[in-house]
Write a protein that holds these residues in place. Structure first.
Motif, PDB file in Angstrom:
ATOM      1  N   LEU A  14      70.525 -24.313  97.003  1.00 52.42           N
ATOM      2  CA  LEU A  14      69.837 -24.774  95.796  1.00 52.42           C
ATOM      3  C   LEU A  14      68.449 -25.318  96.122  1.00 52.42           C
ATOM      4  O   LEU A  14      67.501 -25.106  95.353  1.00 52.42           O
ATOM      5  CB  LEU A  14      70.686 -25.842  95.096  1.00 52.42           C
ATOM      6  CG  LEU A  14      71.999 -25.354  94.479  1.00 52.42           C
ATOM      7  CD1 LEU A  14      72.798 -26.521  93.921  1.00 52.42           C
ATOM      8  CD2 LEU A  14      71.735 -24.325  93.390  1.00 52.42           C
ATOM      9  N   ALA A  15      68.332 -26.022  97.246  1.00 48.17           N
ATOM     10  CA  ALA A  15      67.018 -26.527  97.650  1.00 48.17           C
ATOM     11  C   ALA A  15      66.067 -25.375  97.952  1.00 48.17           C
ATOM     12  O   ALA A  15      64.873 -25.425  97.623  1.00 48.17           O
ATOM     13  CB  ALA A  15      67.159 -27.431  98.875  1.00 48.17           C
ATOM     14  N   LEU A  16      66.588 -24.333  98.575  1.00 46.96           N
ATOM     15  CA  LEU A  16      65.781 -23.152  98.867  1.00 46.96           C
ATOM     16  C   LEU A  16      65.306 -22.495  97.579  1.00 46.96           C
ATOM     17  O   LEU A  16      64.154 -22.073  97.467  1.00 46.96           O
ATOM     18  CB  LEU A  16      66.596 -22.159  99.688  1.00 46.96           C
ATOM     19  CG  LEU A  16      65.961 -20.793  99.950  1.00 46.96           C
ATOM     20  CD1 LEU A  16      64.769 -20.943 100.887  1.00 46.96           C
ATOM     21  CD2 LEU A  16      66.985 -19.826 100.540  1.00 46.96           C
ATOM     22  N   ALA A  17      66.190 -22.403  96.585  1.00 50.53           N
ATOM     23  CA  ALA A  17      65.829 -21.791  95.309  1.00 50.53           C
ATOM     24  C   ALA A  17      64.704 -22.560  94.631  1.00 50.53           C
ATOM     25  O   ALA A  17      63.760 -21.959  94.086  1.00 50.53           O
ATOM     26  CB  ALA A  17      67.051 -21.728  94.397  1.00 50.53           C
ATOM     27  N   ALA A  18      64.785 -23.889  94.678  1.00 45.63           N
ATOM     28  CA  ALA A  18      63.727 -24.703  94.074  1.00 45.63           C
ATOM     29  C   ALA A  18      62.395 -24.469  94.785  1.00 45.63           C
ATOM     30  O   ALA A  18      61.341 -24.389  94.155  1.00 45.63           O
ATOM     31  CB  ALA A  18      64.116 -26.177  94.134  1.00 45.63           C
ATOM     32  N   GLN A  19      62.461 -24.368  96.103  1.00 45.84           N
ATOM     33  CA  GLN A  19      61.245 -24.123  96.886  1.00 45.84           C
ATOM     34  C   GLN A  19      60.637 -22.765  96.549  1.00 45.84           C
ATOM     35  O   GLN A  19      59.418 -22.621  96.405  1.00 45.84           O
ATOM     36  CB  GLN A  19      61.587 -24.202  98.376  1.00 45.84           C
ATOM     37  CG  GLN A  19      60.388 -24.032  99.297  1.00 45.84           C
ATOM     38  CD  GLN A  19      60.802 -24.092 100.764  1.00 45.84           C
ATOM     39  OE1 GLN A  19      61.980 -24.186 101.084  1.00 45.84           O
ATOM     40  NE2 GLN A  19      59.824 -24.040 101.646  1.00 45.84           N
ATOM     41  N   LYS A  20      61.490 -21.755  96.396  1.00 48.65           N
ATOM     42  CA  LYS A  20      60.986 -20.416  96.065  1.00 48.65           C
ATOM     43  C   LYS A  20      60.391 -20.372  94.662  1.00 48.65           C
ATOM     44  O   LYS A  20      59.357 -19.726  94.429  1.00 48.65           O
ATOM     45  CB  LYS A  20      62.117 -19.394  96.210  1.00 48.65           C
ATOM     46  CG  LYS A  20      62.493 -19.085  97.655  1.00 48.65           C
ATOM     47  CD  LYS A  20      63.497 -17.951  97.737  1.00 48.65           C
ATOM     48  CE  LYS A  20      63.772 -17.554  99.175  1.00 48.65           C
ATOM     49  NZ  LYS A  20      64.712 -16.412  99.276  1.00 48.65           N
ATOM     50  N   ARG A  21      61.033 -21.066  93.723  1.00 46.06           N
ATOM     51  CA  ARG A  21      60.486 -21.091  92.364  1.00 46.06           C
ATOM     52  C   ARG A  21      59.106 -21.725  92.334  1.00 46.06           C
ATOM     53  O   ARG A  21      58.233 -21.318  91.573  1.00 46.06           O
ATOM     54  CB  ARG A  21      61.437 -21.835  91.417  1.00 46.06           C
ATOM     55  CG  ARG A  21      62.693 -21.061  91.071  1.00 46.06           C
ATOM     56  CD  ARG A  21      63.399 -21.679  89.857  1.00 46.06           C
ATOM     57  NE  ARG A  21      63.767 -23.070  90.088  1.00 46.06           N
ATOM     58  CZ  ARG A  21      64.900 -23.458  90.672  1.00 46.06           C
ATOM     59  NH1 ARG A  21      65.761 -22.546  91.117  1.00 46.06           N
ATOM     60  NH2 ARG A  21      65.173 -24.729  90.820  1.00 46.06           N
ATOM     61  N   ALA A  22      58.934 -22.731  93.190  1.00 42.21           N
ATOM     62  CA  ALA A  22      57.626 -23.390  93.263  1.00 42.21           C
ATOM     63  C   ALA A  22      56.535 -22.435  93.745  1.00 42.21           C
ATOM     64  O   ALA A  22      55.344 -22.664  93.487  1.00 42.21           O
ATOM     65  CB  ALA A  22      57.700 -24.603  94.199  1.00 42.21           C
ATOM     66  N   HIS A  23      56.947 -21.369  94.417  1.00 44.57           N
ATOM     67  CA  HIS A  23      56.002 -20.358  94.896  1.00 44.57           C
ATOM     68  C   HIS A  23      56.027 -19.099  94.031  1.00 44.57           C
ATOM     69  O   HIS A  23      55.552 -18.038  94.452  1.00 44.57           O
ATOM     70  CB  HIS A  23      56.301 -19.999  96.350  1.00 44.57           C
ATOM     71  CG  HIS A  23      55.971 -21.081  97.327  1.00 44.57           C
ATOM     72  ND1 HIS A  23      56.839 -22.112  97.594  1.00 44.57           N
ATOM     73  CD2 HIS A  23      54.860 -21.315  98.071  1.00 44.57           C
ATOM     74  CE1 HIS A  23      56.300 -22.926  98.492  1.00 44.57           C
ATOM     75  NE2 HIS A  23      55.094 -22.464  98.793  1.00 44.57           N
ATOM     76  N   GLY A  24      56.608 -19.222  92.847  1.00 45.84           N
ATOM     77  CA  GLY A  24      56.583 -18.122  91.904  1.00 45.84           C
ATOM     78  C   GLY A  24      57.655 -17.067  92.103  1.00 45.84           C
ATOM     79  O   GLY A  24      57.623 -16.015  91.457  1.00 45.84           O
TER      80      GLY A  24
END
Length: 302
Positions: A136-146
């Motif tokens: 889930l933390a990875l997903a949030a990080q990826k969303r922050a990069h579009g």
């Protein structure tokens, strides 16, 4: 603390020694799971033929299976799997390059290996749950990069690190499960007459009843929850577990899903260990003459 060394002269079938080994393995399994929980799920490493690099080498299987094969290939040469408490996940391993150690005869000859089941339930049920927070933390990080949609989940690319930790967890669980053979042999040797009629009748339910101690299992799960809760906390310099940066309180945010650790034991490790124990007992009389079985039926250790 009893030694894990089978050449130390200790009785390897002492129930006190066996319990000590199992308690020690609890720590090993918990710490290994905490380390694996740092990384995302990375489901690609559990999929068959997902890496062209491996198929180009002629290996057809998952990244984790290849990892296991390579590691166990070396360990086999170092005679790891000549020890009575070690069982490989891979087949067709080489012979040791060292001469065999003179281990005492402990277990009755058998071919029981639960590792295929261990590998399956670990990769399918445990890894997705234990890595949920990192995923889930990875997903949030990826969303922050579009990066959105299915591409935002599951894969952080740490295939080597994740598989290395998977191997450590799997080997520890394997040792713990197969130690059920030591439990069965110890209890059988103490009172063969209690087991032999049920072995001859292939009565799995009766045999499981003889080896099951509900109160011991209950205490194990309570102890496991306490251990996992403690080990999952961050300890600051003064030895206290901080909460929101304040020491002296129990951390509400732990490094692992504590309930998952308990469920791993309750739903998988304990039941599978019982299966190994019963399977071992069912082959305990194989190759014995009727006279030898009759003599065993009359024997009982004091």
């Amino acid at each position: 603390m009893p030694s894990l060394n089978f050449t130390s002269g200790e009785d390897p079938l002492s129930l006190d020694r066996i319990r000590s080994v199992l308690v020690r393995l609890e720590d090993t399994i918990i710490f290994s799971l905490i380390e694996r929980a740092q990384f995302a799920h990375n489901p690609r490493i559990y999929q068959q033929d997902a890496f062209k690099e491996l198929t180009d080498l002629g290996f057809h299987g998952s990244w984790l299976e290849w990892f296991l094969k390579e590691i166990e290939f070396f360990h086999a040469k170092a005679r790891r799997y000549t020890s009575p408490d070690e069982y490989p996940f891979s087949a067709d391993l080489p012979e040791p390059v060292l001469p065999p150690l003179d281990f005492p005869t402990i277990l009755y000859p058998n071919k029981i290996n639960a590792n295929p089941s261990i590998l399956s339930f670990y990769t399918n049920a445990i890894v997705p749950r234990i890595t949920r927070r990192a995923t889930l933390a990875l997903a949030a990080q990826k969303r922050a990069h579009g990066i959105t949609g299915s591409a935002e989940f599951e894969d952080d690319g740490n295939y080597g690190s994740a598989a290395t930790l998977d191997v450590e967890v799997l080997q520890s669980i394997s040792k713990r499960v197969h130690y059920g053979k030591f439990v069965s042999e110890s209890k059988f040797a103490e009172n063969p007459a209690a087991f032999i009629p049920h072995i001859l009748k292939r009565n799995r339910e009766a045999l499981e009843g003889l080896i099951t101690k509900p109160e011991v299992e209950r205490k194990l799960l309570v102890r496991l929850h306490k251990k996992a809760s403690t080990y999952a906390q961050d300890i600051v310099g003064d030895g206290e577990a901080p909460v929101n940066g304040v020491s002296g309180k129990t951390s509400a945010s732990s490094k692992i899903d504590v309930d998952c650790v308990v469920d791993l034991y309750e739903s998988y490790i304990i039941p599978l260990t019982k299966e190994v124990e019963v399977d071992y007992l069912l082959c305990r009389l194989e190759g014995l003459s009727q006279e030898e079985i009759n003599n065993l039926s009359k024997s009982k250790t004091s």
